[in-house]
Motif scaffolding. Structure first.
Motif, PDB file in Angstrom:
ATOM      1  N   TYR A 265     -11.444  89.450  11.263  1.00  0.00           N
ATOM      2  CA  TYR A 265     -10.980  90.346  12.103  1.00  0.00           C
ATOM      3  C   TYR A 265     -11.142  92.013  12.691  1.00  0.00           C
ATOM      4  O   TYR A 265     -10.818  92.888  13.243  1.00  0.00           O
ATOM      5  N   GLY A 266     -12.158  91.857  11.092  1.00  0.00           N
ATOM      6  CA  GLY A 266     -12.491  93.315  11.668  1.00  0.00           C
ATOM      7  C   GLY A 266     -13.994  94.080  11.465  1.00  0.00           C
ATOM      8  O   GLY A 266     -14.546  93.215  13.033  1.00  0.00           O
ATOM      9  N   MET A 267     -14.138  94.948  11.159  1.00  0.00           N
ATOM     10  CA  MET A 267     -15.498  95.574  11.891  1.00  0.00           C
ATOM     11  C   MET A 267     -16.829  95.496  11.211  1.00  0.00           C
ATOM     12  O   MET A 267     -17.909  95.130  11.673  1.00  0.00           O
ATOM     13  N   ALA A 268     -16.726  93.898  10.016  1.00  0.00           N
ATOM     14  CA  ALA A 268     -18.376  94.407   9.667  1.00  0.00           C
ATOM     15  C   ALA A 268     -19.297  92.722  10.519  1.00  0.00           C
ATOM     16  O   ALA A 268     -20.444  93.138  10.325  1.00  0.00           O
ATOM     17  N   GLY A 269     -18.479  91.952  11.105  1.00  0.00           N
ATOM     18  CA  GLY A 269     -19.695  91.457  11.535  1.00  0.00           C
ATOM     19  C   GLY A 269     -20.262  92.026  13.028  1.00  0.00           C
ATOM     20  O   GLY A 269     -21.702  91.257  13.455  1.00  0.00           O
ATOM     21  N   ILE A 270     -19.212  92.490  14.265  1.00  0.00           N
ATOM     22  CA  ILE A 270     -20.254  93.774  15.117  1.00  0.00           C
ATOM     23  C   ILE A 270     -21.830  94.886  13.858  1.00  0.00           C
ATOM     24  O   ILE A 270     -21.953  94.848  14.472  1.00  0.00           O
ATOM     25  N   MET A 271     -20.722  95.279  12.958  1.00  0.00           N
ATOM     26  CA  MET A 271     -21.205  95.590  12.485  1.00  0.00           C
ATOM     27  C   MET A 271     -23.459  95.243  11.987  1.00  0.00           C
ATOM     28  O   MET A 271     -23.830  95.498  12.362  1.00  0.00           O
ATOM     29  N   LEU A 272     -22.699  94.014  11.607  1.00  0.00           N
ATOM     30  CA  LEU A 272     -23.870  93.508  10.723  1.00  0.00           C
ATOM     31  C   LEU A 272     -24.790  92.725  12.738  1.00  0.00           C
ATOM     32  O   LEU A 272     -26.196  92.886  12.671  1.00  0.00           O
ATOM     33  N   GLU A 273     -23.938  92.231  13.960  1.00  0.00           N
ATOM     34  CA  GLU A 273     -24.840  92.754  14.857  1.00  0.00           C
ATOM     35  C   GLU A 273     -25.305  93.391  15.171  1.00  0.00           C
ATOM     36  O   GLU A 273     -26.360  93.409  15.810  1.00  0.00           O
ATOM     37  N   ILE A 274     -25.537  94.632  15.370  1.00  0.00           N
ATOM     38  CA  ILE A 274     -25.518  95.951  16.321  1.00  0.00           C
ATOM     39  C   ILE A 274     -27.135  96.234  14.512  1.00  0.00           C
ATOM     40  O   ILE A 274     -27.905  96.984  15.004  1.00  0.00           O
ATOM     41  N   ALA A 275     -26.564  96.479  13.386  1.00  0.00           N
ATOM     42  CA  ALA A 275     -27.275  96.854  12.604  1.00  0.00           C
ATOM     43  C   ALA A 275     -28.899  96.151  12.937  1.00  0.00           C
ATOM     44  O   ALA A 275     -28.939  95.583  13.128  1.00  0.00           O
ATOM     45  N   ASP A 276     -30.003  97.042  12.816  1.00  0.00           N
ATOM     46  CA  ASP A 276     -31.341  96.599  13.061  1.00  0.00           C
ATOM     47  C   ASP A 276     -32.247  96.301  11.921  1.00  0.00           C
ATOM     48  O   ASP A 276     -33.903  96.608  12.256  1.00  0.00           O
ATOM     49  N   GLY A 277     -31.707  96.515  10.977  1.00  0.00           N
ATOM     50  CA  GLY A 277     -32.539  95.722   9.491  1.00  0.00           C
ATOM     51  C   GLY A 277     -33.361  97.176   8.783  1.00  0.00           C
ATOM     52  O   GLY A 277     -33.468  97.326   7.452  1.00  0.00           O
ATOM     53  N   GLU A 278     -32.805  98.632   9.689  1.00  0.00           N
ATOM     54  CA  GLU A 278     -33.437  99.826   9.418  1.00  0.00           C
ATOM     55  C   GLU A 278     -32.953 100.272   7.911  1.00  0.00           C
ATOM     56  O   GLU A 278     -33.192 101.466   7.279  1.00  0.00           O
ATOM     57  N   VAL A 279     -31.263 100.099   8.197  1.00  0.00           N
ATOM     58  CA  VAL A 279     -30.005 100.472   7.228  1.00  0.00           C
ATOM     59  C   VAL A 279     -29.861  98.897   6.550  1.00  0.00           C
ATOM     60  O   VAL A 279     -29.287  98.095   7.040  1.00  0.00           O
ATOM     61  N   GLU A 280     -29.059  99.731   5.433  1.00  0.00           N
ATOM     62  CA  GLU A 280     -28.648  98.849   3.916  1.00  0.00           C
ATOM     63  C   GLU A 280     -26.829  98.860   5.448  1.00  0.00           C
ATOM     64  O   GLU A 280     -26.830 100.164   4.888  1.00  0.00           O
ATOM     65  N   VAL A 281     -26.588  97.528   5.326  1.00  0.00           N
ATOM     66  CA  VAL A 281     -25.186  97.318   5.128  1.00  0.00           C
ATOM     67  C   VAL A 281     -24.679  96.640   4.133  1.00  0.00           C
ATOM     68  O   VAL A 281     -24.662  95.606   3.505  1.00  0.00           O
ATOM     69  N   GLU A 282     -23.430  97.081   3.750  1.00  0.00           N
ATOM     70  CA  GLU A 282     -22.812  96.618   2.228  1.00  0.00           C
ATOM     71  C   GLU A 282     -21.335  96.496   2.882  1.00  0.00           C
ATOM     72  O   GLU A 282     -20.339  97.256   3.147  1.00  0.00           O
ATOM     73  N   ILE A 283     -20.560  94.933   2.836  1.00  0.00           N
ATOM     74  CA  ILE A 283     -19.714  94.715   3.317  1.00  0.00           C
ATOM     75  C   ILE A 283     -18.476  94.941   2.055  1.00  0.00           C
ATOM     76  O   ILE A 283     -19.008  94.141   0.782  1.00  0.00           O
ATOM     77  N   ILE A 284     -17.548  95.320   2.709  1.00  0.00           N
ATOM     78  CA  ILE A 284     -16.667  95.955   0.522  1.00  0.00           C
ATOM     79  C   ILE A 284     -15.268  95.015   1.226  1.00  0.00           C
ATOM     80  O   ILE A 284     -14.479  95.319   2.134  1.00  0.00           O
ATOM     81  N   PRO A 285     -14.760  94.130   0.250  1.00  0.00           N
ATOM     82  CA  PRO A 285     -13.883  93.034   0.670  1.00  0.00           C
ATOM     83  C   PRO A 285     -12.633  93.976   0.541  1.00  0.00           C
ATOM     84  O   PRO A 285     -12.707  95.156  -0.404  1.00  0.00           O
TER      85      PRO A 285
END
Length: 247
Positions: free
Chosen positions: A89-109
């Motif tokens: 129920y946090g921000m990980a899903g929507i951030m990955l949906e919006i990220a365009d592949g140009e920027v690295e996204v790391e999810i920290i549990p």
């Protein structure tokens, strides 16, 4: 041209430093800017004096992620924070949906609200359990009711998020009625408010009595299964060891 930055989507757990993972703390420490909903930012700002921080409003999650992506493209390392675990129920899903592949996204549990609440009252989620949010802002209420019904039918321990708000008061009552179709009135129920925070409160009660206690948006309600019991004030859902071993 600026070098592209990195986005850390960080679950801060209940908010205190002691309840964060090392990875979560370090990700925020090495970020140039921390972004998040104001309530969560207030929980962690004391640990990062001098750090650039950007508050965001509730229900502005999409705008928040767009801003974070823009900052990262400008060369900033950005920590986007959620309470509990960013993937629950946090921000990980929507951030990955919006990220365009140009920027690295790391999810920290991080430590989830269910985990934090469960530890306070004992060991109520030792066996199969489900988490269900009663917020119908993004999910149709009929679907939520179906999930409650099936979880109760399956005798899962049920951890309820977002049980009640000022404008949404009847859902927790309906949820309890659904549970009572399949679970005895005496089923243990834990009600934990502000788990892991300064004004933490909890009570262990029953399915029959649960609505007699204060429940709000900062509450987690954990409803036991057919085998859940209370011992020395602690709520325990047995894993089944007593059926196999003598102790």
């Amino acid at each position: 041209m600026n070098k592209t930055g990195k986005i850390y989507v960080v679950g801060i757990g209940p908010g205190k430093k002691a309840d964060m993972t090392f990875r979560a703390y370090e990700a925020m420490e090495k970020s140039d800017i921390i972004v998040g909903y104001k309530t969560y930012m207030d929980l962690i700002k004391e640990y990062y004096p001098g750090k650039e921080m950007k508050n965001s409003q509730m229900t502005k999650e999409v705008d928040r992620c767009i801003d974070v992506l823009k900052l990262a493209k400008e060369g900033k390392n950005v920590a986007l924070i959620s309470s509990g675990d960013a993937g629950v129920y946090g921000m990980a899903g929507i951030m990955l949906e919006i990220a365009d592949g140009e920027v690295e996204v790391e999810i920290i549990p991080g430590v989830t609200a269910t985990n934090a609440a469960a530890a306070i009252v004992g060991a109520p989620v030792m066996h199969d359990y489900v988490t269900i949010s009663l917020s119908n802002l993004l999910t149709d209420w009929e679907l939520i009711k179906k999930r409650l019904e099936l979880a109760a039918q399956g005798d899962f321990v049920v951890s309820i998020y977002n049980p009640k708000s000022r404008g949404r008061v009847t859902q927790i009552e309906e949820a309890r009625e659904i549970m009572l179709k399949y679970k005895p009135k005496t089923t243990p129920v834990a009600i934990v408010r502000n788990a892991g925070r300064e004004d933490e409160e909890h009570v262990v009660t029953t399915l029959d009595e649960m609505l007699n206690h204060e429940i709000n948006m900062l509450t987690i309600v954990i409803i036991g299964n057919a085998n859940t019991f209370i011992k020395d004030g602690k709520m325990i859902t047995p894993r089944g060891y007593s059926n196999k071993y003598e102790y």
